[in-house]
Enzyme design. Structure first.
Site, PDB file in Angstrom:
ATOM      1  N   ASP A 191       0.894  -1.158   0.000  1.00 51.39           N
ATOM      2  CA  ASP A 191       0.000   0.000   0.000  1.00 51.39           C
ATOM      3  C   ASP A 191       0.932   1.208   0.000  1.00 51.39           C
ATOM      4  O   ASP A 191       1.548   1.519   1.026  1.00 51.39           O
ATOM      5  CB  ASP A 191      -0.883  -0.041   1.258  1.00 51.39           C
ATOM      6  CG  ASP A 191      -1.609   1.283   1.479  1.00 51.39           C
ATOM      7  OD1 ASP A 191      -1.477   2.186   0.627  1.00 51.39           O
ATOM      8  OD2 ASP A 191      -2.282   1.407   2.517  1.00 51.39           O
ATOM      9  N   LYS A 208      10.476   7.272 -29.763  1.00 51.25           N
ATOM     10  CA  LYS A 208      10.114   6.652 -31.051  1.00 51.25           C
ATOM     11  C   LYS A 208      11.230   6.899 -32.062  1.00 51.25           C
ATOM     12  O   LYS A 208      11.802   7.986 -32.137  1.00 51.25           O
ATOM     13  CB  LYS A 208       8.777   7.206 -31.552  1.00 51.25           C
ATOM     14  CG  LYS A 208       7.621   6.790 -30.625  1.00 51.25           C
ATOM     15  CD  LYS A 208       6.273   6.982 -31.242  1.00 51.25           C
ATOM     16  CE  LYS A 208       5.185   6.688 -30.212  1.00 51.25           C
ATOM     17  NZ  LYS A 208       4.428   5.492 -30.460  1.00 51.25           N
ATOM     18  N   HIS A 254       2.915  14.833 -25.359  1.00 52.67           N
ATOM     19  CA  HIS A 254       3.425  14.225 -26.596  1.00 52.67           C
ATOM     20  C   HIS A 254       3.473  15.225 -27.760  1.00 52.67           C
ATOM     21  O   HIS A 254       4.478  15.347 -28.454  1.00 52.67           O
ATOM     22  CB  HIS A 254       2.553  13.043 -27.025  1.00 52.67           C
ATOM     23  CG  HIS A 254       2.478  11.937 -26.014  1.00 52.67           C
ATOM     24  ND1 HIS A 254       3.511  11.620 -25.176  1.00 52.67           N
ATOM     25  CD2 HIS A 254       1.483  11.068 -25.703  1.00 52.67           C
ATOM     26  CE1 HIS A 254       3.159  10.598 -24.405  1.00 52.67           C
ATOM     27  NE2 HIS A 254       1.932  10.254 -24.697  1.00 52.67           N
ATOM     28  N   LYS A 308      -9.243  10.392 -29.730  1.00 50.64           N
ATOM     29  CA  LYS A 308      -9.558   8.959 -29.676  1.00 50.64           C
ATOM     30  C   LYS A 308     -10.753   8.711 -30.580  1.00 50.64           C
ATOM     31  O   LYS A 308     -11.501   9.621 -30.909  1.00 50.64           O
ATOM     32  CB  LYS A 308      -9.882   8.553 -28.241  1.00 50.64           C
ATOM     33  CG  LYS A 308      -8.670   8.694 -27.326  1.00 50.64           C
ATOM     34  CD  LYS A 308      -8.665   7.667 -26.216  1.00 50.64           C
ATOM     35  CE  LYS A 308      -7.472   7.818 -25.294  1.00 50.64           C
ATOM     36  NZ  LYS A 308      -6.274   7.096 -25.734  1.00 50.64           N
ATOM     37  N   HIS A 328       7.013   9.075 -23.793  1.00 48.51           N
ATOM     38  CA  HIS A 328       7.494   7.972 -24.629  1.00 48.51           C
ATOM     39  C   HIS A 328       7.568   8.329 -26.112  1.00 48.51           C
ATOM     40  O   HIS A 328       8.260   7.666 -26.876  1.00 48.51           O
ATOM     41  CB  HIS A 328       6.686   6.692 -24.379  1.00 48.51           C
ATOM     42  CG  HIS A 328       5.350   6.627 -25.052  1.00 48.51           C
ATOM     43  ND1 HIS A 328       4.231   7.189 -24.526  1.00 48.51           N
ATOM     44  CD2 HIS A 328       4.962   6.044 -26.208  1.00 48.51           C
ATOM     45  CE1 HIS A 328       3.199   6.962 -25.326  1.00 48.51           C
ATOM     46  NE2 HIS A 328       3.610   6.274 -26.351  1.00 48.51           N
ATOM     47  N   ASP A 365      -3.653  14.432 -21.491  1.00 52.55           N
ATOM     48  CA  ASP A 365      -3.119  13.102 -21.792  1.00 52.55           C
ATOM     49  C   ASP A 365      -2.134  13.144 -22.961  1.00 52.55           C
ATOM     50  O   ASP A 365      -1.139  12.419 -22.965  1.00 52.55           O
ATOM     51  CB  ASP A 365      -4.299  12.169 -22.125  1.00 52.55           C
ATOM     52  CG  ASP A 365      -3.890  10.713 -22.240  1.00 52.55           C
ATOM     53  OD1 ASP A 365      -2.975  10.297 -21.495  1.00 52.55           O
ATOM     54  OD2 ASP A 365      -4.482   9.977 -23.065  1.00 52.55           O
ATOM     55  N   LYS A 399       4.063  10.552 -17.202  1.00 52.09           N
ATOM     56  CA  LYS A 399       3.196  11.695 -17.445  1.00 52.09           C
ATOM     57  C   LYS A 399       1.741  11.245 -17.316  1.00 52.09           C
ATOM     58  O   LYS A 399       1.497  10.057 -17.435  1.00 52.09           O
ATOM     59  CB  LYS A 399       3.429  12.308 -18.825  1.00 52.09           C
ATOM     60  CG  LYS A 399       3.459  11.289 -19.957  1.00 52.09           C
ATOM     61  CD  LYS A 399       2.390  11.231 -20.981  1.00 52.09           C
ATOM     62  CE  LYS A 399       0.972  11.422 -20.773  1.00 52.09           C
ATOM     63  NZ  LYS A 399       0.095  10.460 -21.457  1.00 52.09           N
TER      64      LYS A 399
HETATM   65  C1  BG6 Z   1      -0.348   7.557 -23.706  1.00 52.76           C
HETATM   66  C2  BG6 Z   1      -1.750   8.012 -23.429  1.00 52.76           C
HETATM   67  O1  BG6 Z   1       0.587   8.455 -23.168  1.00 52.76           O
HETATM   68  O2  BG6 Z   1      -0.148   7.468 -25.108  1.00 52.76           O
HETATM   69  C3  BG6 Z   1      -2.770   7.094 -24.090  1.00 52.76           C
HETATM   70  O3  BG6 Z   1      -1.963   8.037 -22.025  1.00 52.76           O
HETATM   71  C4  BG6 Z   1      -2.465   6.918 -25.554  1.00 52.76           C
HETATM   72  O4  BG6 Z   1      -4.098   7.582 -23.913  1.00 52.76           O
HETATM   73  C5  BG6 Z   1      -1.007   6.541 -25.752  1.00 52.76           C
HETATM   74  O5  BG6 Z   1      -3.309   5.906 -26.049  1.00 52.76           O
HETATM   75  C6  BG6 Z   1      -0.646   6.527 -27.215  1.00 52.76           C
HETATM   76  O6  BG6 Z   1       0.657   6.009 -27.357  1.00 52.76           O
HETATM   77  P1  BG6 Z   1       1.090   5.272 -28.697  1.00 52.76           P
HETATM   78  O7  BG6 Z   1       2.550   5.101 -28.575  1.00 52.76           O
HETATM   79  O8  BG6 Z   1       0.326   3.983 -28.736  1.00 52.76           O
HETATM   80  O9  BG6 Z   1       0.681   6.199 -29.789  1.00 52.76           O
END
Ligand code: BG6
Length: 500
Positions: A89, A178, A236, A336, A174, A231, A144
């Site tokens: 926890d 790439k 990103h 989305k 992330h 998000d 993040k």
């Molecule tokens: C994440 C988001 O950081 O990136 C998600 O929280 C999103 O909502 C994802 O789906 C997309 O990552 P990728 O690499 O699949 O485009």
């Protein structure tokens, strides 16, 4: 760059969505390529499960993500030999005793990975310290979004900084891991032909688009609080913008790169007051058909408030106030349940000043350099050529800049692990970034000032939405978003790339 061994990776949120969908598959792929030295992985979760149950859950997740060609029982066995699971926890300092027993106090390379909601980061750091688990050489990766606005991000930053120095903190985005994003830097800074064109004199506008066909999935609890802006846009898309727009760093060194990114964020024209309405579009998906299957509207997804105002789509026009970019709009878009999963950076050059050929649609024939990050990775240059036959008709032609396979538009993807034309596997973003964090290379991670300037810039937009009663514009699932997003470009006489 090498990973100092033995390492200890302590993964908070060890059975969460991110760990199962991205982190363990990335660790497995590192194992498959024999890039992990001696070391252990300790997953921390809330559920009281035995190791067997945990391992079977992880295996299922890894093999769901990794394409069949890369499924190797031997590598899997090597990975699970490293994994242990501890139920903690995280808000209870005493619960960390179980973790203490797992760790080797002499370990020279200990990496904590906080893959939980960010409001827990301060407690986790404090409790790790209270149990004597943070050493001078320990590092921490923060997922993040860090906070939900500038004030909360500053508070989290301040608390974590009580226990870790800035040099020990790795803020992950992330998208920076790439392959094409790194290739973008190489293309820009290792070739004079592109860099000499990279400014307001030659570029008409730039589009950065991350579209997802998936809906909110099982993450409604998280997504309802966060929405598409926090998000995806605040991190990103802004990071991609920085890489496209930054000045050449003096060296490929962490602070040199990060200094240049910060300068871009600081030069963003503030979007406040009426400008928000004119330049930022938010949408929310309604019913529709996604990849041939009827799908519910966002408000009917499990865990979503039927009156939710959470945005699942954002499009915006951004300007950078400096000499290089003055007057060049950057159109950013993410959402989305859009028509397809894709991520593209489209650099559209200016039209020729005068045409000596009869060209229909001169505006759509302008040269474009397209960086595609997913689902397939690669770079294309759109040029014009003569149409074979009599006369001098001009038509667009596309040059693929993938040397391994010039006949392919892009590198080929196979179930999440792309391979270039010569069969070399392109590493996943998390694979690269986990390796870098374990190897203590922070170049592709965010510095605190970068994050704070980003929050500072987006805060007025989020605050205005919060104070407003209006709902995001609805759009049909499986479409390209609300009509207002098309209008955002149309009023400037431009089109999103998929329409041009
Ligand atoms: C994440 C988001 O950081 O990136 C998600 O929280 C999103 O909502 C994802 O789906 C997309 O990552 P990728 O690499 O699949 O485009």
């Amino acid at each position: 760059m090498q990973i100092e061994q033995p390492f200890e990776l302590v993964l908070f949120g060890g059975l969460g969505d991110l760990a199962l969908r991205k982190l363990f598959p990335a660790l497995y792929l590192l194992e498959l390529d024999k890039r992990l030295p001696q070391g252990r992985i300790i997953a921390i979760g809330r559920s009281d499960l035995d190791l067997k149950a945990v391992v079977s859950k992880i295996k299922q997740a890894v093999f769901d993500q990794v394409n069949a060609d890369h499924q190797c029982e031997m590598s899997w066995q090597s990975l699970i030999a490293r994994i242990n699971y501890v139920c903690v926890d995280v808000q209870n300092a005493k619960a960390y005793q179980a973790l203490t027993l797992e760790l080797d106090q002499q370990c020279p390379n200990r990496l904590f990975y906080f893959a939980t909601a960010s409001f827990l980061y301060a407690d986790i750091a404090k409790n790790l310290e209270a149990n004597g688990l943070i050493h001078k050489a320990s590092k921490v990766v923060l997922e993040k979004p860090i906070g939900h606005d500038l004030a909360s991000a500053q508070a989290i930053n301040k608390s974590v900084a009580e226990y870790f120095d800035e040099s020990q903190i790795y803020r992950i985005d992330h998208y920076l891991g790439k392959e094409t994003v790194q290739n973008l830097m190489v293309l820009r800074f290792a070739n004079s032909i592109f860099e000499s064109q990279w400014d307001q004199k030659n570029i008409d506008h730039i589009q950065i688009s991350i579209s997802e066909s998936l809906g909110v999935e099982k993450r409604a609890g998280f997504y309802e609080q966060v929405g598409a802006f926090r998000d995806m846009m605040q991190n990103h898309l802004l990071q991609l913008l920085c890489i496209v727009a930054m000045e050449p760093p003096a060296k490929m060194e962490p602070d040199a790169v990060r200094d240049e990114k910060v300068k871009v964020i600081k030069a963003l024209r503030p979007i406040e007051g009426k400008d928000i309405h004119d330049n930022v579009i938010r949408g929310q998906y309604g019913h529709g058909v996604s990849e041939g299957v009827p799908v519910p509207r966002y408000r009917d997804e499990k865990g979503v408030d039927v009156k939710s105002h959470t945005e699942t789509f954002v499009a915006m026009k951004v300007e950078i106030e400096n000499w290089r970019w003055a007057g060049v709009p950057f159109y950013l878009r993410t959402g989305k349940r859009l028509a397809e999963r894709a991520c593209e950076i489209v650099v559209q050059f200016k039209e020729i000043p005068h045409s000596i050929f009869s060209m229909q649609h001169k505006e759509t024939m302008a040269n474009k350099l397209i960086f595609r990050l997913q689902p397939d990775e690669g770079i294309r240059l759109q040029l014009c050529e003569k149409k074979i036959g009599s006369g001098m008709k001009v038509r667009p032609m596309t040059l693929s800049l993938n040397p391994d396979n010039p006949s392919q538009d892009y590198m080929q993807i196979q179930g999440g692990q792309e391979s270039s034309g010569n069969g070399v596997r392109v590493p996943e973003a998390y694979e690269r970034l986990l390796f870098d964090a374990l190897a203590s290379n922070p170049t592709l991670f965010l510095r605190d000032d970068e994050l704070m300037h980003a929050w500072d810039w987006v805060d007025p937009i989020l605050a205005a939405w919060q104070d407003s009663d209006s709902a995001p514009e609805p759009y049909t699932a499986g479409s390209w978003g609300p009509a207002a997003a098309t209008l955002l470009l149309a009023k400037d006489g431009r089109l999103w790339n998929e329409n041009s």
